[in-house]
Design an enzyme around this catalytic site. Structure first.
Site, PDB file in Angstrom:
ATOM      1  N   GLU A 258      65.738 -69.890 -52.723  1.00  0.00           N
ATOM      2  CA  GLU A 258      64.974 -69.228 -53.610  1.00  0.00           C
ATOM      3  C   GLU A 258      64.464 -69.637 -54.744  1.00  0.00           C
ATOM      4  OE1 GLU A 258      66.892 -65.363 -53.212  1.00  0.00           O
ATOM      5  OE2 GLU A 258      66.436 -65.087 -50.959  1.00  0.00           O
TER       6      GLU A 258
ATOM      7  N   CYS B 156      62.408 -70.979 -46.510  1.00  0.00           N
ATOM      8  CA  CYS B 156      63.321 -70.268 -45.785  1.00  0.00           C
ATOM      9  C   CYS B 156      64.524 -71.630 -44.971  1.00  0.00           C
ATOM     10  CB  CYS B 156      62.877 -69.742 -44.219  1.00  0.00           C
ATOM     11  SG  CYS B 156      62.041 -68.222 -44.365  1.00  0.00           S
TER      12      CYS B 156
ATOM     13  N   GLU C 104      65.140 -72.326 -41.953  1.00  0.00           N
ATOM     14  CA  GLU C 104      64.664 -73.241 -40.691  1.00  0.00           C
ATOM     15  C   GLU C 104      63.590 -74.208 -41.261  1.00  0.00           C
ATOM     16  OE1 GLU C 104      64.805 -69.815 -41.459  1.00  0.00           O
ATOM     17  OE2 GLU C 104      64.618 -68.629 -39.604  1.00  0.00           O
TER      18      GLU C 104
HETATM   19  N1  THU Z   1      64.932 -65.852 -44.651  1.00  0.00           N
HETATM   20  C1  THU Z   1      64.976 -67.154 -44.138  1.00  0.00           C
HETATM   21  O1  THU Z   1      65.745 -68.029 -44.773  1.00  0.00           O
HETATM   22  N2  THU Z   1      64.941 -67.284 -42.849  1.00  0.00           N
HETATM   23  C2  THU Z   1      64.559 -66.169 -42.154  1.00  0.00           C
HETATM   24  O2  THU Z   1      64.178 -66.515 -40.920  1.00  0.00           O
HETATM   25  C3  THU Z   1      64.162 -64.915 -42.585  1.00  0.00           C
HETATM   26  C4  THU Z   1      64.104 -64.946 -44.273  1.00  0.00           C
HETATM   27  C5  THU Z   1      65.137 -65.873 -46.057  1.00  0.00           C
HETATM   28  C6  THU Z   1      64.080 -65.934 -47.011  1.00  0.00           C
HETATM   29  C7  THU Z   1      65.035 -65.250 -48.229  1.00  0.00           C
HETATM   30  O3  THU Z   1      65.249 -66.188 -49.128  1.00  0.00           O
HETATM   31  C8  THU Z   1      65.512 -64.438 -47.585  1.00  0.00           C
HETATM   32  O4  THU Z   1      66.021 -64.558 -46.441  1.00  0.00           O
HETATM   33  C9  THU Z   1      65.358 -62.829 -47.618  1.00  0.00           C
HETATM   34  O5  THU Z   1      64.125 -62.589 -47.134  1.00  0.00           O
END
Ligand code: THU
Length: 149
Positions: free
Chosen positions: A57, A66, A68
């Site tokens: 983040e 994210c 992935e």
């Molecule tokens: N997030 C992911 O890393 N992958 C996902 O598939 C869904 C959301 C993360 C983004 C953010 O850092 C946190 O989860 C909350 O949304």
């Protein structure tokens, strides 16, 4: 009989367990001071290598990445562009209680590099509780590189 392979025909139990364990291990690297929602991913390349990823983040929110996409970009940045499967785990404070499904942006990144019919998305809570989807189940009628030919 369907021409499409099932995930059991494509992925061994050992591969699935390795992906789940690797994704869970990635949770400890998640950088999530804003949401406290930790996500781990493990991406299996066709060459057998597994790329881990976590969410990262940012104080400006928008530049957050994210788990992935972290895994995909690690692999692609090393010249690896063919993949069989990804495992995703996530939860508030890293506690895994429910399945964490990939966001729309990550599904689109998968669509860029992976077969909609034969790329597998493993959503796991632990090594025993997991569900497996084809990319096209999670991104029906996706737009991909083939559309630009
Ligand atoms: N997030 C992911 O890393 N992958 C996902 O598939 C869904 C959301 C993360 C983004 C953010 O850092 C946190 O989860 C909350 O949304």
């Amino acid at each position: 009989m369907s021409e499409l392979r099932t995930y059991e025909e494509k992925l061994s139990d050992v591969q699935i367990q390795t992906l789940i364990r690797t994704a869970i291990a990635q949770l400890s690297y998640a950088y999530t001071p804003y949401s406290n929602f930790r996500v781990g991913a493990a991406l299996l390349a066709k060459n057998g290598k597994v790329y881990g990823g976590c969410n990262i983040e940012n104080a400006a929110y928008g530049p957050s990445n994210c788990a992935e996409r972290t895994a995909f970009f690690k692999a692609v940045s090393e010249g690896v562009k063919e993949f069989d499967a990804i495992c995703i785990v996530g939860g508030k404070d890293g506690v895994l209680e429910t399945y964490t499904s990939p966001c729309g942006v990550c599904r689109q990144v998968m669509m860029e590099f992976c077969s909609p019919e034969d790329f597998w998305i493993i959503l796991a809570v632990n090594e025993k509780d997991y569900k497996v989807f084809r990319l096209k189940e999670l991104l029906p009628m996706g737009f991909g590189p083939g559309n630009l030919i």
